[in-house]
Write an enzyme that holds these catalytic residues in place. Structure first.
Site, PDB file in Angstrom:
ATOM      1  N   ASN A 185      34.136  69.606  40.454  1.00  0.00           N
ATOM      2  CA  ASN A 185      32.944  68.741  40.526  1.00  0.00           C
ATOM      3  C   ASN A 185      33.183  67.327  40.033  1.00  0.00           C
ATOM      4  O   ASN A 185      34.035  67.134  39.162  1.00  0.00           O
ATOM      5  CB  ASN A 185      31.829  69.383  39.705  1.00  0.00           C
ATOM      6  CG  ASN A 185      31.186  70.511  40.473  1.00  0.00           C
ATOM      7  OD1 ASN A 185      30.958  70.392  41.672  1.00  0.00           O
ATOM      8  ND2 ASN A 185      30.901  71.615  39.788  1.00  0.00           N
ATOM      9  N   ASP A 209      26.721  78.174  46.588  1.00  0.00           N
ATOM     10  CA  ASP A 209      25.275  77.975  46.731  1.00  0.00           C
ATOM     11  C   ASP A 209      24.735  78.843  47.875  1.00  0.00           C
ATOM     12  O   ASP A 209      23.667  79.448  47.768  1.00  0.00           O
ATOM     13  CB  ASP A 209      25.004  76.489  47.004  1.00  0.00           C
ATOM     14  CG  ASP A 209      25.704  75.618  45.984  1.00  0.00           C
ATOM     15  OD1 ASP A 209      25.390  75.725  44.799  1.00  0.00           O
ATOM     16  OD2 ASP A 209      26.622  74.863  46.369  1.00  0.00           O
ATOM     17  N   HIS A 218      26.459  69.520  46.521  1.00  0.00           N
ATOM     18  CA  HIS A 218      26.561  70.619  45.554  1.00  0.00           C
ATOM     19  C   HIS A 218      26.040  70.091  44.214  1.00  0.00           C
ATOM     20  O   HIS A 218      26.796  69.690  43.333  1.00  0.00           O
ATOM     21  CB  HIS A 218      28.012  71.098  45.421  1.00  0.00           C
ATOM     22  CG  HIS A 218      28.183  72.063  44.281  1.00  0.00           C
ATOM     23  ND1 HIS A 218      27.606  73.309  44.261  1.00  0.00           N
ATOM     24  CD2 HIS A 218      28.822  71.953  43.102  1.00  0.00           C
ATOM     25  CE1 HIS A 218      27.890  73.910  43.130  1.00  0.00           C
ATOM     26  NE2 HIS A 218      28.629  73.105  42.400  1.00  0.00           N
TER      27      HIS A 218
HETATM   28  P1  NAI Z   1      38.651  74.794  33.656  1.00  0.00           P
HETATM   29  O1  NAI Z   1      38.443  73.649  32.730  1.00  0.00           O
HETATM   30  O2  NAI Z   1      38.756  76.172  33.110  1.00  0.00           O
HETATM   31  O3  NAI Z   1      39.984  74.537  34.504  1.00  0.00           O
HETATM   32  C1  NAI Z   1      40.302  73.312  35.090  1.00  0.00           C
HETATM   33  C2  NAI Z   1      41.818  73.193  35.099  1.00  0.00           C
HETATM   34  O4  NAI Z   1      42.146  72.007  35.815  1.00  0.00           O
HETATM   35  C3  NAI Z   1      42.420  73.063  33.705  1.00  0.00           C
HETATM   36  O5  NAI Z   1      43.425  74.032  33.524  1.00  0.00           O
HETATM   37  C4  NAI Z   1      43.002  71.647  33.696  1.00  0.00           C
HETATM   38  O6  NAI Z   1      44.198  71.552  32.942  1.00  0.00           O
HETATM   39  C5  NAI Z   1      43.247  71.430  35.189  1.00  0.00           C
HETATM   40  N1  NAI Z   1      43.361  70.026  35.587  1.00  0.00           N
HETATM   41  C6  NAI Z   1      42.682  68.957  35.119  1.00  0.00           C
HETATM   42  N2  NAI Z   1      43.094  67.836  35.728  1.00  0.00           N
HETATM   43  C7  NAI Z   1      44.058  68.186  36.613  1.00  0.00           C
HETATM   44  C8  NAI Z   1      44.870  67.478  37.521  1.00  0.00           C
HETATM   45  N3  NAI Z   1      44.795  66.149  37.621  1.00  0.00           N
HETATM   46  N4  NAI Z   1      45.747  68.173  38.279  1.00  0.00           N
HETATM   47  C9  NAI Z   1      45.856  69.502  38.154  1.00  0.00           C
HETATM   48  N5  NAI Z   1      45.107  70.239  37.302  1.00  0.00           N
HETATM   49  C10 NAI Z   1      44.223  69.597  36.541  1.00  0.00           C
HETATM   50  O7  NAI Z   1      37.496  74.695  34.746  1.00  0.00           O
HETATM   51  P2  NAI Z   1      37.031  75.779  35.822  1.00  0.00           P
HETATM   52  O8  NAI Z   1      35.979  76.664  35.244  1.00  0.00           O
HETATM   53  O9  NAI Z   1      38.221  76.403  36.441  1.00  0.00           O
HETATM   54  O10 NAI Z   1      36.278  74.816  36.858  1.00  0.00           O
HETATM   55  C11 NAI Z   1      36.990  73.854  37.601  1.00  0.00           C
HETATM   56  C12 NAI Z   1      36.038  72.947  38.342  1.00  0.00           C
HETATM   57  O11 NAI Z   1      35.275  73.646  39.304  1.00  0.00           O
HETATM   58  C13 NAI Z   1      35.016  72.234  37.449  1.00  0.00           C
HETATM   59  O12 NAI Z   1      34.929  70.879  37.882  1.00  0.00           O
HETATM   60  C14 NAI Z   1      33.717  72.935  37.772  1.00  0.00           C
HETATM   61  O13 NAI Z   1      32.601  72.110  37.548  1.00  0.00           O
HETATM   62  C15 NAI Z   1      33.927  73.211  39.243  1.00  0.00           C
HETATM   63  N6  NAI Z   1      33.053  74.223  39.832  1.00  0.00           N
HETATM   64  C16 NAI Z   1      32.617  74.025  41.116  1.00  0.00           C
HETATM   65  C17 NAI Z   1      31.787  74.916  41.745  1.00  0.00           C
HETATM   66  C18 NAI Z   1      31.312  74.680  43.153  1.00  0.00           C
HETATM   67  O14 NAI Z   1      30.487  75.492  43.610  1.00  0.00           O
HETATM   68  N7  NAI Z   1      31.733  73.660  43.883  1.00  0.00           N
HETATM   69  C19 NAI Z   1      31.350  76.124  41.043  1.00  0.00           C
HETATM   70  C20 NAI Z   1      31.879  76.292  39.719  1.00  0.00           C
HETATM   71  C21 NAI Z   1      32.701  75.360  39.136  1.00  0.00           C
END
Ligand code: NAI
Length: 333
Positions: free
Chosen positions: A131, A159, A192
């Site tokens: 996001n 969603d 979203h």
């Molecule tokens: P998390 O914080 O557990 O994992 C994110 C990972 O991305 C971390 O391991 C971090 O080190 C890594 N990261 C950060 N910058 C990076 C980069 N430049 N290159 C490679 N890796 C990088 O978060 P989680 O729970 O896995 O969520 C990830 C994303 O998904 C969040 O932005 C969340 O808001 C989004 N999301 C989107 C949904 C949708 O329906 N579109 C639903 C749920 C979450």
């Protein structure tokens, strides 16, 4: 052996990655006959944690998992990728201004768009999950000069799935006997975000119009739509952390349907570059009803848009235009 499909996943050591990678390796995403090469990207400080994930993937002894690459180099992760699922991002933190959020994500998705353009296959399927997903996808798309913009999509499938499940629950509480399998032609329009619009006006339940079956416009407008739109926040409140497993499941659904096709007589919600359909400004990445066939998607055409829907679709599109203008001003696209 069939040539393995190269699947790149960014943010692979995070919460979503932890659910997603095992589903991909098991064949749930691309089918039981398709081997995969996993190409996993993390930031340098998370490479140790990623190594732990690789050890667990090894321990799964997945028959379809041909190879695993762990890297902090985007060109390596996206090298010849057929599918790229961009999960790693900088989500909004308390007190963060929109410009700061967009700027932080620009620092991730601009170089990743450039790397995809240099290194991925020309017909790569890109799904942005991190996001703000729609605008992150817009940034990546605009920085991938050598790729067709249509290869860039963002995830509104969670969603869509939430909208189906909430509808089934409501109809069952009215005494109907409905399973999620009976629900077809669900549409989520827009961003979203909380402005998203889950639209029941074209949705069918065992062939009957969903809104007519519900028969309660007040519930639809004031309970159903906000419940679907705010479900992510409700899960954070309940679990103490975000909806990672259902998000991973939705990412699997999105890529599976894009690759293997949507069922006849149904469609799915995908955020894709607007071609101006339904009055959504061209170029922004917004959610539409889409059918998929032969590895391609098309926006479903010809649906009637009533006044209620018009207002909601326009409001969410306006939010996306605002985000696009902000990232333009920041020089990210
Ligand atoms: P998390 O914080 O557990 O994992 C994110 C990972 O991305 C971390 O391991 C971090 O080190 C890594 N990261 C950060 N910058 C990076 C980069 N430049 N290159 C490679 N890796 C990088 O978060 P989680 O729970 O896995 O969520 C990830 C994303 O998904 C969040 O932005 C969340 O808001 C989004 N999301 C989107 C949904 C949708 O329906 N579109 C639903 C749920 C979450």
């Amino acid at each position: 052996m069939t040539t393995p499909v190269r699947v790149a996943v960014t943010g692979a050591a995070g919460q979503i990655g932890y659910s997603l990678l095992f589903r991909i390796a098991s064949g749930t995403m691309l089918g039981p006959d398709t081997p995969v090469d996993l190409q996993l990207l993390e930031i340098t400080p998370a490479l140790g944690a990623l190594e732990g994930v690789r050890m667990e993937l090894d321990d799964g002894a997945f028959p379809l998992l041909n190879s695993i690459t762990c890297t902090d180099d985007a060109d390596v992760a996206f090298g010849d990728a057929d599918v790229a699922i961009l999960v790693g991002s900088m989500p909004r933190k308390a007190g963060m201004e929109r410009a700061d959020l967009l700027s932080a994500n620009g620092g991730i998705f601009k170089p990743q768009g450039e790397a995809l353009s240099r290194s991925a296959k020309k017909d790569v399927k890109v799904l942005v999950v991190g996001n703000p997903a729609n605008t992150n996808a817009l940034i990546a798309m605009n920085n991938a000069a050598d790729l067709d913009p249509g290869r860039f999509t963002a995830m509104t499938r969670l969603d869509h799935n939430r909208a189906i499940s909430q509808l089934a629950t409501r109809l069952n509480s009215q005494g109907e006997s409905v399973s999620v399998n009976d629900i077809k032609k669900m549409t989520v329009w827009g961003n979203h975000s909380v402005t998203q619009y889950p639209d029941l006006s074209h949705c069918e339940v065992a062939g009957k119009n969903a809104l007519e079956l519900v028969g309660d416009q007040e519930w639809y407008a004031n309970e159903y739509i906000p419940t679907v739109a705010k479900r992510g926040a409700a899960i954070i409140d309940a679990r103490g952390s975000s909806s990672a497993a259902s998000a991973a499941s939705a990412a699997v659904d999105h890529i599976r349907d894009w690759t293997l096709g949507t069922p006849d007589g149904d469609w799915v919600s995908m955020s894709v570059p607007s071609d101006g359909s339904y009055g959504v400004p061209e170029g922004i990445i917004s959610s539409f009803p889409c059918v998929c066939k032969d590895g391609n998607y098309e926006i479903v055409q010809g649906l009637d848009i009533n006044d209620f829907s018009r207002e909601k679709i326009d409001a969410s599109a306006a939010e996306l235009v605002g985000e696009r203008d902000a990232v333009t001003e920041l020089g990210l696209i």
